[in-house]
Motif scaffolding. Structure first.
Motif, short mmCIF file in Angstrom:
data_model
loop_
_atom_site.label_atom_id
_atom_site.label_comp_id
_atom_site.label_asym_id
_atom_site.label_seq_id
_atom_site.Cartn_x
_atom_site.Cartn_y
_atom_site.Cartn_z
N MET A 1 0.83 -1.20 0.00
CA MET A 1 0.00 0.00 0.00
C MET A 1 0.87 1.25 0.00
O MET A 1 0.50 2.24 -0.62
CB MET A 1 -0.91 0.02 1.22
CG MET A 1 -2.15 -0.84 1.11
SD MET A 1 -3.46 -0.18 0.07
CE MET A 1 -2.94 -0.54 -1.56
N TRP B 1 1.82 2.16 -3.42
CA TRP B 1 0.70 2.73 -4.16
C TRP B 1 0.50 4.19 -3.77
O TRP B 1 0.36 5.05 -4.64
CB TRP B 1 -0.59 1.94 -3.90
CG TRP B 1 -1.73 2.45 -4.72
CD1 TRP B 1 -2.04 2.09 -5.98
CD2 TRP B 1 -2.68 3.44 -4.34
NE1 TRP B 1 -3.14 2.80 -6.42
CE2 TRP B 1 -3.55 3.64 -5.42
CE3 TRP B 1 -2.88 4.20 -3.18
CZ2 TRP B 1 -4.60 4.54 -5.39
CZ3 TRP B 1 -3.94 5.10 -3.15
CH2 TRP B 1 -4.78 5.27 -4.25
N GLU C 1 -4.32 -4.13 -10.38
CA GLU C 1 -5.21 -3.83 -9.27
C GLU C 1 -5.38 -2.34 -9.12
O GLU C 1 -4.48 -1.56 -9.43
CB GLU C 1 -4.67 -4.47 -7.98
CG GLU C 1 -4.58 -5.97 -8.13
CD GLU C 1 -4.30 -6.71 -6.84
OE1 GLU C 1 -4.15 -6.06 -5.78
OE2 GLU C 1 -4.23 -7.94 -6.89
N TYR D 1 -6.82 0.59 -6.31
CA TYR D 1 -7.04 0.75 -4.88
C TYR D 1 -7.74 2.08 -4.60
O TYR D 1 -7.65 3.03 -5.35
CB TYR D 1 -5.71 0.72 -4.12
CG TYR D 1 -4.93 -0.55 -4.31
CD1 TYR D 1 -5.31 -1.71 -3.65
CD2 TYR D 1 -3.83 -0.60 -5.14
CE1 TYR D 1 -4.59 -2.89 -3.81
CE2 TYR D 1 -3.11 -1.77 -5.31
CZ TYR D 1 -3.49 -2.91 -4.64
OH TYR D 1 -2.79 -4.07 -4.81
N ALA E 1 -10.24 2.32 -7.30
CA ALA E 1 -11.14 1.15 -7.28
C ALA E 1 -12.59 1.60 -7.44
O ALA E 1 -13.38 0.91 -8.10
CB ALA E 1 -10.96 0.36 -5.99
N TYR F 1 -15.71 -5.17 -6.40
CA TYR F 1 -14.81 -4.96 -5.28
C TYR F 1 -14.32 -6.31 -4.76
O TYR F 1 -15.07 -7.28 -4.71
CB TYR F 1 -15.49 -4.21 -4.15
CG TYR F 1 -15.74 -2.76 -4.43
CD1 TYR F 1 -14.69 -1.88 -4.65
CD2 TYR F 1 -17.02 -2.24 -4.46
CE1 TYR F 1 -14.91 -0.54 -4.90
CE2 TYR F 1 -17.26 -0.91 -4.70
CZ TYR F 1 -16.19 -0.05 -4.92
OH TYR F 1 -16.42 1.27 -5.16
N HIS G 1 -10.88 -1.98 -3.29
CA HIS G 1 -9.86 -2.69 -4.05
C HIS G 1 -10.56 -3.48 -5.15
O HIS G 1 -11.53 -4.17 -4.89
CB HIS G 1 -9.14 -3.61 -3.05
CG HIS G 1 -8.14 -4.55 -3.62
ND1 HIS G 1 -7.94 -5.78 -3.09
CD2 HIS G 1 -7.30 -4.44 -4.66
CE1 HIS G 1 -7.00 -6.41 -3.76
NE2 HIS G 1 -6.60 -5.60 -4.73
#
Length: 92
Positions: free
Chosen positions: A1, A4, A25, A27, A31, A42, A49
């Protein structure tokens, strides 16, 4: 994380497609965009996510660009062995 968030802070105006293994992916707020604009589902977890197989990157990125979004792709360069070594060293 943390990786990110570091990237998102530098490219806040982009939807980040973050490569993890054979998937991209999205986030947090990205997301939510994936859910609303791309009909992604999700995933389970403590934060927003979503994701999709790497083969679908072209279709999903093109769709967002056509809708006026900026897209940035973050590729995974760390191998599983490199990650294990990094995690081992961070415990010291």
């Amino acid at each position: 994380m943390r990786q990110w968030w570091d990237m998102k802070c530098q490219h806040f105006d982009c939807v980040l497609f973050f490569k993890v293994g054979k998937f991209y992916e999205l986030y947090h707020m990205d997301a939510v965009i994936g859910f609303n604009e791309l009909n992604l589902m999700y995933m389970k977890g403590d934060h927003a996510h979503s994701g999709f197989p790497e083969i679908a990157y072209g279709r999903f990125s093109s769709s967002l660009i056509e809708k006026g979004y900026k897209v940035a792709r973050v590729e995974q360069t760390e191998t599983p062995d490199m990650m294990a070594n990094r995690c081992k060293n961070s415990e010291l």
